[in-house]
Scaffold this motif. Structure first.
Motif, PDB file in Angstrom:
ATOM      1  N   PRO A 101       0.826  -1.220   0.000  1.00  0.00           N
ATOM      2  CA  PRO A 101       0.000   0.000   0.000  1.00  0.00           C
ATOM      3  C   PRO A 101       0.853   1.260   0.000  1.00  0.00           C
ATOM      4  O   PRO A 101       2.009   1.258   0.405  1.00  0.00           O
ATOM      5  CB  PRO A 101      -0.793  -0.121   1.304  1.00  0.00           C
ATOM      6  CG  PRO A 101       0.062  -0.975   2.196  1.00  0.00           C
ATOM      7  CD  PRO A 101       0.748  -1.950   1.283  1.00  0.00           C
ATOM      8  N   GLY A 102       0.254   2.342  -0.459  1.00  0.00           N
ATOM      9  CA  GLY A 102       0.933   3.633  -0.437  1.00  0.00           C
ATOM     10  C   GLY A 102       1.135   4.199  -1.825  1.00  0.00           C
ATOM     11  O   GLY A 102       0.934   3.522  -2.839  1.00  0.00           O
ATOM     12  N   THR A 103       1.546   5.454  -1.860  1.00  0.00           N
ATOM     13  CA  THR A 103       1.812   6.151  -3.111  1.00  0.00           C
ATOM     14  C   THR A 103       3.286   6.501  -3.181  1.00  0.00           C
ATOM     15  O   THR A 103       3.795   7.219  -2.310  1.00  0.00           O
ATOM     16  CB  THR A 103       0.975   7.441  -3.203  1.00  0.00           C
ATOM     17  OG1 THR A 103      -0.414   7.105  -3.115  1.00  0.00           O
ATOM     18  CG2 THR A 103       1.235   8.166  -4.519  1.00  0.00           C
ATOM     19  N   PRO A 104       4.014   6.028  -4.180  1.00  0.00           N
ATOM     20  CA  PRO A 104       5.452   6.282  -4.242  1.00  0.00           C
ATOM     21  C   PRO A 104       5.762   7.725  -4.607  1.00  0.00           C
ATOM     22  O   PRO A 104       5.013   8.378  -5.331  1.00  0.00           O
ATOM     23  CB  PRO A 104       5.926   5.337  -5.353  1.00  0.00           C
ATOM     24  CG  PRO A 104       4.730   5.182  -6.243  1.00  0.00           C
ATOM     25  CD  PRO A 104       3.538   5.233  -5.319  1.00  0.00           C
ATOM     26  N   SER A 105       6.875   8.214  -4.081  1.00  0.00           N
ATOM     27  CA  SER A 105       7.394   9.522  -4.446  1.00  0.00           C
ATOM     28  C   SER A 105       8.874   9.527  -4.137  1.00  0.00           C
ATOM     29  O   SER A 105       9.368   8.690  -3.365  1.00  0.00           O
ATOM     30  CB  SER A 105       6.694  10.649  -3.671  1.00  0.00           C
ATOM     31  OG  SER A 105       7.067  10.616  -2.304  1.00  0.00           O
ATOM     32  N   GLU A 106       9.598  10.478  -4.710  1.00  0.00           N
ATOM     33  CA  GLU A 106      11.025  10.585  -4.450  1.00  0.00           C
ATOM     34  C   GLU A 106      11.289  10.827  -2.962  1.00  0.00           C
ATOM     35  O   GLU A 106      12.193  10.207  -2.369  1.00  0.00           O
ATOM     36  CB  GLU A 106      11.624  11.713  -5.292  1.00  0.00           C
ATOM     37  CG  GLU A 106      13.137  11.852  -5.151  1.00  0.00           C
ATOM     38  CD  GLU A 106      13.719  12.917  -6.064  1.00  0.00           C
ATOM     39  OE1 GLU A 106      14.949  13.096  -6.041  1.00  0.00           O
ATOM     40  OE2 GLU A 106      12.939  13.562  -6.809  1.00  0.00           O
ATOM     41  N   VAL A 107      10.502  11.695  -2.356  1.00  0.00           N
ATOM     42  CA  VAL A 107      10.703  12.015  -0.943  1.00  0.00           C
ATOM     43  C   VAL A 107      10.464  10.785  -0.072  1.00  0.00           C
ATOM     44  O   VAL A 107      11.261  10.463   0.824  1.00  0.00           O
ATOM     45  CB  VAL A 107       9.776  13.170  -0.518  1.00  0.00           C
ATOM     46  CG1 VAL A 107       9.799  13.360   1.001  1.00  0.00           C
ATOM     47  CG2 VAL A 107      10.198  14.463  -1.211  1.00  0.00           C
ATOM     48  N   LEU A 108       9.377  10.070  -0.313  1.00  0.00           N
ATOM     49  CA  LEU A 108       9.043   8.901   0.500  1.00  0.00           C
ATOM     50  C   LEU A 108      10.079   7.795   0.319  1.00  0.00           C
ATOM     51  O   LEU A 108      10.542   7.193   1.309  1.00  0.00           O
ATOM     52  CB  LEU A 108       7.653   8.376   0.142  1.00  0.00           C
ATOM     53  CG  LEU A 108       7.245   7.076   0.847  1.00  0.00           C
ATOM     54  CD1 LEU A 108       7.254   7.239   2.364  1.00  0.00           C
ATOM     55  CD2 LEU A 108       5.883   6.601   0.352  1.00  0.00           C
ATOM     56  N   LEU A 109      10.452   7.508  -0.908  1.00  0.00           N
ATOM     57  CA  LEU A 109      11.394   6.417  -1.150  1.00  0.00           C
ATOM     58  C   LEU A 109      12.757   6.704  -0.523  1.00  0.00           C
ATOM     59  O   LEU A 109      13.410   5.800   0.004  1.00  0.00           O
ATOM     60  CB  LEU A 109      11.533   6.162  -2.649  1.00  0.00           C
ATOM     61  CG  LEU A 109      10.306   5.537  -3.322  1.00  0.00           C
ATOM     62  CD1 LEU A 109      10.528   5.411  -4.820  1.00  0.00           C
ATOM     63  CD2 LEU A 109       9.978   4.181  -2.715  1.00  0.00           C
ATOM     64  N   LYS A 110      13.186   7.947  -0.556  1.00  0.00           N
ATOM     65  CA  LYS A 110      14.468   8.288   0.062  1.00  0.00           C
ATOM     66  C   LYS A 110      14.393   8.147   1.580  1.00  0.00           C
ATOM     67  O   LYS A 110      15.353   7.686   2.216  1.00  0.00           O
ATOM     68  CB  LYS A 110      14.896   9.699  -0.348  1.00  0.00           C
ATOM     69  CG  LYS A 110      15.410   9.767  -1.785  1.00  0.00           C
ATOM     70  CD  LYS A 110      15.810  11.172  -2.187  1.00  0.00           C
ATOM     71  CE  LYS A 110      16.435  11.191  -3.585  1.00  0.00           C
ATOM     72  NZ  LYS A 110      16.770  12.558  -4.034  1.00  0.00           N
ATOM     73  N   ALA A 111      13.281   8.534   2.164  1.00  0.00           N
ATOM     74  CA  ALA A 111      13.110   8.363   3.608  1.00  0.00           C
ATOM     75  C   ALA A 111      13.100   6.884   3.972  1.00  0.00           C
ATOM     76  O   ALA A 111      13.720   6.461   4.970  1.00  0.00           O
ATOM     77  CB  ALA A 111      11.825   9.050   4.069  1.00  0.00           C
ATOM     78  N   GLN A 112      12.409   6.090   3.196  1.00  0.00           N
ATOM     79  CA  GLN A 112      12.383   4.652   3.445  1.00  0.00           C
ATOM     80  C   GLN A 112      13.767   4.040   3.279  1.00  0.00           C
ATOM     81  O   GLN A 112      14.172   3.167   4.055  1.00  0.00           O
ATOM     82  CB  GLN A 112      11.385   3.974   2.511  1.00  0.00           C
ATOM     83  CG  GLN A 112       9.933   4.271   2.828  1.00  0.00           C
ATOM     84  CD  GLN A 112       8.974   3.459   1.994  1.00  0.00           C
ATOM     85  OE1 GLN A 112       9.280   3.051   0.871  1.00  0.00           O
ATOM     86  NE2 GLN A 112       7.785   3.209   2.530  1.00  0.00           N
TER      87      GLN A 112
END
Length: 260
Positions: A101-112
């Motif tokens: 689940p979730g919506t990918p983004s550059e900000v989210l993926l880098k945090a993960q």
């Protein structure tokens, strides 16, 4: 009047593409990951979903970031290079793909990516290698610029993804507001670990010149980079080439030798 009309149409096209461009960056599929050698783990802070393989304690542990096509299930040949060598392996499943689940983004993926590194560092006392493919090369370089790693492996990397967007869309993507730029060049001067770049000579999705440009930037930054062209390999069959695993294993064996 005609020029004003064309300019208006171009502006409207730009607005639509700014809104729609994440759909082109993240064309994920729902295929779930299934491999009895891996265990599923979910982290609390960023809700990152991981697949974890336990290898030998004295081997480097690998943090793997997949490309943007499909789901992690499609990257099992890439993962097998490390699993077959008995390396511990942690792979991030991107939100929006593989049933995550979730919506990918550059900000989210880098945090993960940073949270996944911290998880691996907590569970592994030895060397840590970051390995990225295509889109994931940006995450590998970002982690290497923010955390201590012992080596970096980049498969079919880009210098700046927004340049590829520009070529495909006829829009100045690197300068448009709200565009996820994925600029790997900005991390080059913060990389201390040796880097291996693997790029297929027949790659038309992310051309060889992109990997060459990134390697040249690293050389200017005095990064210890090895650039390996894989003859005849395309963007999608790079990991199936016999020289792919050979070059990776040689690179990591050299890392182990130098550490002794």
């Amino acid at each position: 009047m005609i020029l004003k009309g064309l300019a208006g149409m171009y502006l409207l096209y730009a607005v639509v593409m700014i809104w729609a461009h994440p759909q082109f960056i993240y064309p994920f599929a729902d295929a779930p990951f299934s491999n009895p050698q891996f265990e599923s783990v979910q982290l609390a802070e960023t809700h990152a979903h991981l697949q974890v393989h336990d290898g030998a304690d004295d081997a480097p542990a690998v943090l793997y970031f997949m490309g943007n096509g499909g789901a992690l299930a499609y990257f099992q040949p890439n993962l097998a290079v490390h699993a077959d060598a008995d390396r511990s392996l942690v792979a991030l499943e991107y939100p929006g793909g593989g049933g995550i689940p979730g919506t990918p983004s550059e900000v989210l993926l880098k945090a993960q990516a940073l949270e996944v590194y911290d998880y691996l560092a907590e569970h592994h006392d030895g060397s840590i290698v970051v390995h990225g493919y295509s889109l994931g090369t940006g995450l590998a370089l970002y982690v290497a610029s923010e955390r201590e790693v012992d080596a970096v492996i980049l498969d079919a990397p880009y210098a700046r993804m927004c340049n590829l967007m520009t070529a495909a869309s006829w829009l100045p993507a690197c300068y448009l507001p709200s565009v996820q730029r994925w600029n790997s060049l900005e991390f080059v001067y913060r990389i201390d670990a040796p880097v291996l770049i693997l790029h297929g000579t027949a790659d038309t999705l992310i051309p060889l010149k992109e990997g060459t440009r990134l390697a040249q930037a690293m050389e200017r930054a005095q990064v210890a980079v090895t650039f390996a062209e894989i003859p005849g390999a395309t963007h999608h069959n790079l990991a199936m080439q016999s020289m792919y695993s050979v070059r990776i294993n040689e690179f990591l064996e050299g890392l182990t030798t130098n550490a002794q």
